[in-house]
Motif scaffolding. Structure first.
Motif, PDB file in Angstrom:
ATOM      1  N   LYS A 199       0.794  -1.210   0.000  1.00 61.31           N
ATOM      2  CA  LYS A 199       0.000   0.000   0.000  1.00 61.31           C
ATOM      3  C   LYS A 199       0.829   1.263   0.000  1.00 61.31           C
ATOM      4  CE  LYS A 199      -2.365   1.778   3.173  1.00 61.31           C
ATOM      5  NZ  LYS A 199      -3.126   1.969   4.354  1.00 61.31           N
ATOM      6  N   GLN A 244       1.444  -1.788   6.252  1.00 61.10           N
ATOM      7  CA  GLN A 244       0.333  -2.716   6.116  1.00 61.10           C
ATOM      8  C   GLN A 244       0.348  -3.353   4.726  1.00 61.10           C
ATOM      9  OE1 GLN A 244      -1.330  -3.746   8.486  1.00 61.10           O
ATOM     10  NE2 GLN A 244      -1.625  -2.156  10.024  1.00 61.10           N
ATOM     11  N   LEU A 301      -2.316  -4.635   1.771  1.00 57.00           N
ATOM     12  CA  LEU A 301      -3.710  -4.548   1.352  1.00 57.00           C
ATOM     13  C   LEU A 301      -4.046  -5.641   0.350  1.00 57.00           C
ATOM     14  CD1 LEU A 301      -4.244  -0.709   0.880  1.00 57.00           C
ATOM     15  CD2 LEU A 301      -4.416  -2.115   2.931  1.00 57.00           C
ATOM     16  N   ILE A 343      -7.009  -4.269   4.498  1.00 55.36           N
ATOM     17  CA  ILE A 343      -5.862  -4.798   5.225  1.00 55.36           C
ATOM     18  C   ILE A 343      -5.993  -6.305   5.395  1.00 55.36           C
ATOM     19  CG2 ILE A 343      -4.634  -4.769   7.430  1.00 55.36           C
ATOM     20  CD1 ILE A 343      -5.573  -1.867   7.758  1.00 55.36           C
ATOM     21  N   GLN A 394     -11.675   7.825   2.832  1.00 49.63           N
ATOM     22  CA  GLN A 394     -10.998   6.911   1.928  1.00 49.63           C
ATOM     23  C   GLN A 394     -11.053   7.472   0.506  1.00 49.63           C
ATOM     24  OE1 GLN A 394     -13.368   3.210   2.434  1.00 49.63           O
ATOM     25  NE2 GLN A 394     -14.033   3.456   0.308  1.00 49.63           N
ATOM     26  N   PHE A 440      -6.533   4.585  10.548  1.00 42.43           N
ATOM     27  CA  PHE A 440      -6.559   4.143   9.158  1.00 42.43           C
ATOM     28  C   PHE A 440      -6.106   5.287   8.255  1.00 42.43           C
ATOM     29  CE2 PHE A 440      -9.838   1.654  11.324  1.00 42.43           C
ATOM     30  CZ  PHE A 440      -9.521   0.360  10.936  1.00 42.43           C
ATOM     31  N   GLU A 447      -7.048   2.523   2.731  1.00 42.33           N
ATOM     32  CA  GLU A 447      -7.627   1.334   3.346  1.00 42.33           C
ATOM     33  C   GLU A 447      -9.155   1.423   3.359  1.00 42.33           C
ATOM     34  OE1 GLU A 447      -3.742   0.928   6.284  1.00 42.33           O
ATOM     35  OE2 GLU A 447      -5.639   1.731   7.056  1.00 42.33           O
TER      36      GLU A 447
END
Length: 412
Positions: free
Chosen positions: A46, A64, A66, A81, A102, A187, A191
């Motif tokens: 990501k 993380q 994704l 995630i 997002q 976050f 994500e």
């Protein structure tokens, strides 16, 4: 995301000090795919069977990984995630007035012909232990994580679509998931939710395993430093087994909480110096660590962490950084290239896993490398995704075995 718990946080929060890079019933789903024994997916880093093995792309960003998959009919691409420390599959849904921002559009269940709400009377409403009846007779849920992230919404069922290694589209119908309408936590805008890959009964693995040749999966995560266009890979079901020369295995410890993948860490070596988990005072407790793809660093009980910290500091022939307050208490060094040592080894029961500096040191900024470990007051630690990188790791939920095989995960 660290281990997740419905409603009640049963363990202390595992919060990393690496603040610059830390940032996820009895009736199971009906599988609509035919002649599929397993599949793999790429994991997006990501930053930006007759049908073969089922896979999902996974990409990394800010520590993380994704997973890319499609949900609904017509299919909507989701980036969420990949989290072996929790069970619930959830995405942000319309309406979402109390959600984090997002970049991609929210999932709208009203625009999907395959979406169904789970009613309060359904047994599925109680499989997450958080089912609460709404005035509209819908099954509401609340699901919390060890880093204080939280999702609240409605449980539903939907078709989730993957692509196999041969390019075949693999629709999996009736997957139980959460449609999040109130989602908070650390976050970022890439994500869109979390794919729970733990051992509990509402996780993706538990819902699809029986139809894909067994409850097992494997992952190969690229290191933190890798170009974000290079994906990791995750494979599910038959064909995902980790075999061949160089494989080492350790027992998965079964506890009352089925979600985490508990293993037993006997100790850690820094170079040739062995540091026992409990300082050599008697036998270690079984299941004193769990693997969590949603947590970046290794998190150790404070006493062991302090011994590891001191030994790494003793062996690295550089002066630690002490004049940069943004780094906090981390052990960091200035160098133009990644550190050449020391090599470290995680000594699991029956399996020694060698860790190179690329797996134990990360660059929060240019020219700086920090030890990717932190500590917890708990007596249970976390084996995070930095250390899991460049290993093909197999999770066999039926044989209760975890397997490691050294691998260049950038070449898959």
């Amino acid at each position: 995301m660290t281990m997740a718990y419905p409603i009640v946080f049963q363990y202390p929060c595992f919060v990393s000090t690496i603040c610059l890079i830390m940032f996820l019933l009895s009736q199971f789903s009906t599988i609509e795919a035919n002649n599929i024994e397993g599949f793999s997916v790429k994991l997006i880093r990501k930053m930006s069977s007759n049908a073969g093995t089922v896979q999902a792309p996974t990409h990394a960003y800010l520590g993380q990984h994704l997973m890319e998959l499609s949900i609904g009919t017509p299919r909507k691409t989701i980036y969420a995630i990949a989290d072996t420390g929790s069970d619930l599959i959830w995405v942000q849904c319309v309406p979402c007035d109390k959600c984090y921002k997002q970049l991609n559009p929210l999932f709208d269940p009203l625009k999907s012909s395959t979406y169904t709400n789970i009613s309060c009377q359904s047994e599925l409403c109680h499989r997450l232990d958080t089912g609460v009846c709404s005035p509209e007779n819908r099954c509401n849920y609340t699901y919390g994580y060890g880093d204080n992230a939280l999702t609240q919404g409605v449980l539903g069922q939907e078709t989730v679509t993957f692509t196999s290694t041969t390019g075949q589209v693999v629709p999996l119908g009736g997957i139980i998931f959460g449609c999040g309408h109130n989602d908070t936590g650390n976050f970022n805008d890439h994500e869109m939710g979390i794919i729970g890959l733990g051992g509990g009964q509402v996780s993706l693995i538990s819902q699809i395993g029986d139809s894909l040749g067994g409850k097992r999966f494997s992952q190969c995560l690229v290191p933190f430093h890798t170009d974000f266009n290079v994906p990791s890979r995750m494979s599910f079901g038959k064909g995902s087994e980790v075999t061949g020369e160089g494989v080492v295995s350790t027992p998965l410890v079964v506890k009352q909480d089925k979600t985490p993948y508990f293993v037993t860490l006997l100790g850690i070596s820094v170079g040739n110096t062995y540091l026992a988990f409990n300082g050599g005072e008697g036998n270690v407790t079984k299941g004193n660590m769990f693997l969590d793809s949603g947590t970046p660093p290794i998190i150790l009980p404070t006493e062991l962490y302090e011994r590891v910290f001191a030994e790494v500091k003793r062996q690295v022939p550089l002066k630690p950084i002490t004049d940069d307050p943004t780094l906090g208490p981390q052990l960091c060094y200035r160098t133009l290239e990644n550190l050449s040592g020391p090599m470290m080894t995680a000594h699991f029961e029956g399996a020694d896993v060698a860790l190179a500096p690329i797996q134990t040191f990360i660059p929060p900024k240019n020219g700086v490398f920090c030890l990717a470990f932190t500590n917890t007051s708990s007596d249970v630690g976390v084996y995070g995704n930095f250390a899991q990188s460049n290993y093909l790791i197999g999770f066999d939920l039926e044989a209760h075995v975890l397997s490691f095989k050294l691998n260049d995960c950038t070449k898959q």
